[in-house]
Structures are given as C-alpha cells and as structure tokens.
Scaffold this motif. Structure first.
Motif, PDB file in Angstrom:
ATOM      1  N   GLN A 185      -1.088  21.369  34.662  1.00  0.00           N
ATOM      2  CA  GLN A 185      -0.098  20.596  35.412  1.00  0.00           C
ATOM      3  C   GLN A 185       1.286  20.792  34.809  1.00  0.00           C
ATOM      4  N   LYS A 230       4.672  18.347  39.228  1.00  0.00           N
ATOM      5  CA  LYS A 230       3.748  19.026  40.150  1.00  0.00           C
ATOM      6  C   LYS A 230       2.351  18.409  40.050  1.00  0.00           C
ATOM      7  N   GLY A 231       1.517  18.741  41.020  1.00  0.00           N
ATOM      8  CA  GLY A 231       0.131  18.311  40.945  1.00  0.00           C
ATOM      9  C   GLY A 231      -0.673  19.244  40.060  1.00  0.00           C
ATOM     10  N   PRO A 232      -1.810  18.753  39.541  1.00  0.00           N
ATOM     11  CA  PRO A 232      -2.685  19.626  38.747  1.00  0.00           C
ATOM     12  C   PRO A 232      -3.180  20.787  39.601  1.00  0.00           C
ATOM     13  N   PHE A 252      -1.809  11.092  43.555  1.00  0.00           N
ATOM     14  CA  PHE A 252      -2.104  12.446  44.022  1.00  0.00           C
ATOM     15  C   PHE A 252      -3.234  12.412  45.038  1.00  0.00           C
ATOM     16  N   PHE A 306      -4.851  19.910  44.593  1.00  0.00           N
ATOM     17  CA  PHE A 306      -4.032  18.715  44.541  1.00  0.00           C
ATOM     18  C   PHE A 306      -2.730  18.893  45.313  1.00  0.00           C
ATOM     19  N   GLY A 307      -2.260  17.789  45.867  1.00  0.00           N
ATOM     20  CA  GLY A 307      -0.944  17.755  46.470  1.00  0.00           C
ATOM     21  C   GLY A 307       0.118  17.602  45.401  1.00  0.00           C
ATOM     22  N   PRO A 308       1.387  17.553  45.795  1.00  0.00           N
ATOM     23  CA  PRO A 308       2.485  17.487  44.833  1.00  0.00           C
ATOM     24  C   PRO A 308       2.713  16.106  44.232  1.00  0.00           C
TER      25      PRO A 308
END
Lengths: 115, 113
Positions: free
Chosen positions: A38, A42-44, B90, B104-106
């Motif tokens: 990550q 941002k997302g993982p 998320f 995963f989304g942002p």
C-alpha cells in the motif's frame, strides 16, 4: 479481535539492501497466503501470494517463503529501491475461522528505503 | 479503466450526521467487501457480499448498513456518525467468495468533526 502477528512494525533499509518482513500464521486450511503493498493515499494492492504446499515463490525482486516448523511466512525484497517504500501487509485466510474470503490482515510494516 | 471505484474520496462531516459511501467494480466479480483502516493503518473487514447476499458481518455497530443493489455495487450507509468513525474506508472485490485475491478501491477518507 483476531490479529495476525506481523513484524517488524517499521523497517529502514538502504538502497540495494534486503528487506525482510515476517508473519505468523495459524493453520493452512485455506491455501492462499497473500502479501499486499500500500502506497500513501492508495488502496492495498496484491503484491505476491503463495500456497502452503510450496516452500518458496519468487516474482522479480520479491520472494515469499514458508517456514512450516515456525508457522511463519516471510516476504523478502531483494535489491530494495526507494520506490519500494510503502506499507506491506500479510494476510491470513484462516485466522478468521471458516469464512471464505475473510482475510485477516497483519498490522502492517512501514518500509522506508533510503537512496 | 478503474477496476474498483469509490465515491467520494474525501468526506468531512459533523457528528450525528448520516452519510453514504458508494462503491462500484467493473471486474465482473461476485464478491465485494468493506474494510476500515484506522489511523494506525490496521485494516479490518467489516462486511462482505456475495452476489448481493451478505456473507460476512463482523462486529460492527448497527449504525453501519451495507446495501448491494446488484453484484457490481456495494454501498455503505452510516447513521449518527461518531468521532470514532473517522478512518479510511476501502471497498474491495474478488472473483468469488473462495478467492483470496482481493482488489481494493482507492479508499474514502472519512473525517467526523
């Protein structure tokens, strides 16, 4: 609340060095142990994953290995680069019981690679 | 093309308000999730839906209610927001409920004042 033991919490490495992050797991009833990366804001994102019947898996500079006697799986980042600076999470699909798709994440390791 | 998208990206609101976060995935996946990431970056699952059916419901206050109008969408509605709800939320999706590769989304950064 179930947690997965991940260590270290933070890691500072010089460019070109090896980064090693460890995770303890409970059992191997489910067969897919992922590591996520990550970046800030941002997302993982899935980095690499391994099945427990495989002792090691390598993808480029990233390697996962299993130590079944210690019930541990590890992420090694060879030739660490400043662009690898991120938070890394292991996930155990078994720690939450028998719920399919339920990943229990480790506490995360903040990796900083100095140029 | 965005695989998993969330709106809004940032949400700042007062205590006691009700708010919603929307999530959409265009991967054709059957299973979707909501996670909460706290200030220490601990990532914890809240809910999971498989083909519009709730399959994982962790110990979450009932002020949180997920809704899945179809398998490509999973929204999260939060009533009576509290300070402790401040976190990054998320959304994620996977091919099906047995697949541990989750996308995963942002994230949505929720700040409750």
């Amino acid at each position: 609340q179930q947690q997965v033991k991940q260590s270290p919490q933070s890691l500072i490495v010089q460019k070109g060095g090896i980064s090693i992050i460890n995770c303890a797991y409970e059992n191997t009833a489910f067969d897919y142990f992922p590591w996520y990366q990550q970046f800030p804001g941002k997302g993982p994102a899935l980095l690499i994953a391994i099945r427990p019947d495989v002792s090691e898996k390598k993808e480029g500079r990233f390697t996962i290995s299993f130590n079944k006697s210690a019930k541990q799986f590890s992420l090694h980042i060879m030739d660490s680069q400043p662009g690898d600076s991120a938070t890394y999470f292991c996930a155990d699909p078994n720690a939450g019981g028998t719920s399919y798709g339920k990943l229990t994440f480790g506490q995360g390791t903040i990796l900083t690679v100095h140029p | 093309d965005t695989a998993v998208s969330q709106t809004p990206k940032y949400l700042v609101t007062q205590m006691g308000n009700d708010k919603s976060i929307k999530c959409e995935q265009n991967l054709g996946h059957d299973t979707m999730y909501w996670y909460k990431q706290d200030s220490k970056k601990f990532l914890k699952i809240m809910f999971s839906y498989n083909n519009k059916e709730l399959i994982i419901n962790e110990t979450v206050p009932n002020r949180f209610s997920p809704k899945s109008p179809d398998k490509a969408h999973l929204n999260l509605h939060i009533n009576s927001l509290e300070l402790g709800d401040s976190a990054v939320y998320f959304c994620a999706s996977s091919q099906d409920r047995s697949e541990n590769t989750q996308y995963f989304g942002p994230g949505t950064r929720l700040t409750v004042l």
